[in-house]
Design a protein around this motif. Structure first.
Motif, PDB file in Angstrom:
ATOM      1  N   CYS A  93       0.858  -1.196   0.000  1.00  0.00           N
ATOM      2  CA  CYS A  93       0.000   0.000   0.000  1.00  0.00           C
ATOM      3  C   CYS A  93       0.889   1.239   0.000  1.00  0.00           C
ATOM      4  O   CYS A  93       0.725   2.165   0.781  1.00  0.00           O
ATOM      5  CB  CYS A  93      -0.957  -0.023   1.178  1.00  0.00           C
ATOM      6  N   PRO A 112      -5.267   1.096   8.556  1.00  0.00           N
ATOM      7  CA  PRO A 112      -6.570   0.909   7.909  1.00  0.00           C
ATOM      8  C   PRO A 112      -6.607  -0.299   6.969  1.00  0.00           C
ATOM      9  O   PRO A 112      -7.652  -0.947   6.842  1.00  0.00           O
ATOM     10  CB  PRO A 112      -6.766   2.216   7.127  1.00  0.00           C
ATOM     11  N   VAL A 113      -5.496  -0.612   6.325  1.00  0.00           N
ATOM     12  CA  VAL A 113      -5.462  -1.770   5.418  1.00  0.00           C
ATOM     13  C   VAL A 113      -5.598  -3.062   6.217  1.00  0.00           C
ATOM     14  O   VAL A 113      -6.353  -3.967   5.839  1.00  0.00           O
ATOM     15  CB  VAL A 113      -4.176  -1.769   4.568  1.00  0.00           C
ATOM     16  N   LEU A 128      -9.059  -5.111  -1.639  1.00  0.00           N
ATOM     17  CA  LEU A 128      -9.824  -6.313  -1.302  1.00  0.00           C
ATOM     18  C   LEU A 128      -9.829  -7.310  -2.454  1.00  0.00           C
ATOM     19  O   LEU A 128      -9.727  -8.520  -2.234  1.00  0.00           O
ATOM     20  CB  LEU A 128     -11.253  -5.941  -0.912  1.00  0.00           C
ATOM     21  N   TYR A 184      -2.883  -0.382  -6.074  1.00  0.00           N
ATOM     22  CA  TYR A 184      -4.109  -0.583  -5.312  1.00  0.00           C
ATOM     23  C   TYR A 184      -4.484   0.738  -4.650  1.00  0.00           C
ATOM     24  O   TYR A 184      -3.981   1.085  -3.588  1.00  0.00           O
ATOM     25  CB  TYR A 184      -3.915  -1.709  -4.294  1.00  0.00           C
ATOM     26  N   ASN A 206      -7.599   2.049  -3.813  1.00  0.00           N
ATOM     27  CA  ASN A 206      -8.770   2.211  -2.958  1.00  0.00           C
ATOM     28  C   ASN A 206      -9.108   0.868  -2.307  1.00  0.00           C
ATOM     29  O   ASN A 206      -8.490  -0.159  -2.598  1.00  0.00           O
ATOM     30  CB  ASN A 206      -9.952   2.751  -3.762  1.00  0.00           C
ATOM     31  N   GLU A 207     -10.110   0.887  -1.439  1.00  0.00           N
ATOM     32  CA  GLU A 207     -10.469  -0.313  -0.692  1.00  0.00           C
ATOM     33  C   GLU A 207     -10.873  -1.456  -1.604  1.00  0.00           C
ATOM     34  O   GLU A 207     -10.497  -2.606  -1.383  1.00  0.00           O
ATOM     35  CB  GLU A 207     -11.601   0.000   0.294  1.00  0.00           C
ATOM     36  N   LEU A 226      -9.151  -3.355   7.371  1.00  0.00           N
ATOM     37  CA  LEU A 226     -10.011  -3.689   6.230  1.00  0.00           C
ATOM     38  C   LEU A 226      -9.940  -5.178   5.911  1.00  0.00           C
ATOM     39  O   LEU A 226     -10.974  -5.832   5.711  1.00  0.00           O
ATOM     40  CB  LEU A 226      -9.581  -2.863   5.014  1.00  0.00           C
ATOM     41  N   HIS A 255     -13.007  -8.150   6.342  1.00  0.00           N
ATOM     42  CA  HIS A 255     -13.570  -8.911   5.216  1.00  0.00           C
ATOM     43  C   HIS A 255     -13.097 -10.359   5.187  1.00  0.00           C
ATOM     44  O   HIS A 255     -13.788 -11.213   4.621  1.00  0.00           O
ATOM     45  CB  HIS A 255     -13.230  -8.205   3.906  1.00  0.00           C
TER      46      HIS A 255
END
Length: 275
Positions: A23, A80-81, A41, A34, A36-37, A84, A88
């Motif tokens: 990231c 945050p990564v 993902l 990459y 955005n979220e 996230l 998920h």
């Protein structure tokens, strides 16, 4: 060989694959890919579906002469990564690629399972004590200097012997702080010339004398594309070739950009060595 990941004993008797999820905007191969979220993902889901055991999250490019990133910037990118991915994929095993103790602690608290330190504690005096406190597996890599200075630090009398001494000292320090699960990474491409990288690869089995799992990370690196006269984007074939060599010389984890090909390499290796 077992390591304890989030209370789960993971056997390394069968080699595992670690998928790289950068990231950072300046990684040598997938920097800024990459954005955005959804893209993060999608890539993580792809790697897990292809057979990755670990997802390695990096928020500070360690390529030669990489741009300096502050601790706060790294935290803002990495935490945050991790959150996230855990949200998920609750069972995902995340390794955090950092040499900073505060980043390691924040991301482990966010759900990561392994600390992957390019400096083996030498760039942050609090790192090893922090890992010992967190009770997580610790990947320690061989490097000299920093990503900004390592290209000038390639003078060795006997590179393998000096690396073995380095690891014996770093392992002793980690044990002193209660780090139970240690994985050794020779650090291909870090403070090593092209020829030195191949010398280390040729003698990789010597690192098994420490009795610890070995990680091999050669995916699309300059030791491949500079030798072959191509680019990181064209270095998958060379990566696969050296991944097989790594397995035959004792590597238990392959750190890669291309999970499917690495998993296939492990399957072929295991078929060859089944009897």
């Amino acid at each position: 060989m077992y390591i304890n990941c989030k209370g789960r004993l993971l056997s390394l008797s069968s080699p595992k694959v670690m998928g790289i999820l950068n990231c950072t905007p300046d990684s040598f191969f997938d920097g800024g890919k990459y954005r955005n979220e959804a893209e993060l993902l999608t890539q993580a889901e792809k790697m897990l579906a292809e057979g990755a055991t670990f997802i390695d999250v990096g928020a500070y490019s360690s390529k030669p002469n990489a741009e300096f990133v502050t601790e706060e910037q790294e935290l803002q990118r990495a935490v945050p990564v991790v959150e996230l991915l855990v949200k998920h994929f609750p069972d995902v095993l995340i390794s955090i690629d950092t040499f900073r103790a505060k980043v390691a602690e924040a991301t482990i608290n966010a759900g990561a399972a392994v600390v992957n330190d390019i400096a083996a504690g030498l760039l942050d005096e609090n790192m090893i004590a922090t890992v010992g406190k967190l009770k997580v597996p610790y990947i320690m890599m061989h490097m000299r200097g920093t990503p900004q200075t390592m290209v000038k630090l390639t003078q060795y009398d006997d590179i393998v012997q000096e690396m073995l001494l380095y690891f014996s000292q770093r392992i002793a320090e980690a044990r002193r702080h209660g780090v139970d699960d240690i994985i050794m990474d020779p650090g291909f491409g870090f403070a090593k010339t092209l020829g030195q990288n191949y010398e280390v690869m040729n003698k990789l089995e010597l690192f098994k004398t420490a009795g610890l799992p070995l990680l091999s990370g050669i995916s699309r690196k300059s030791m491949l594309y500079k030798l072959l006269g191509n680019t990181p984007q064209e270095a998958l074939n060379g990566t696969t070739a050296l991944n097989m060599v790594s397995l035959m010389k004792g590597a238990k984890i392959l750190r890669v950009h291309d999970v499917k090909e690495a998993v296939e390499t492990v399957r072929i290796y295991e078929a060859m060595t089944a009897n």
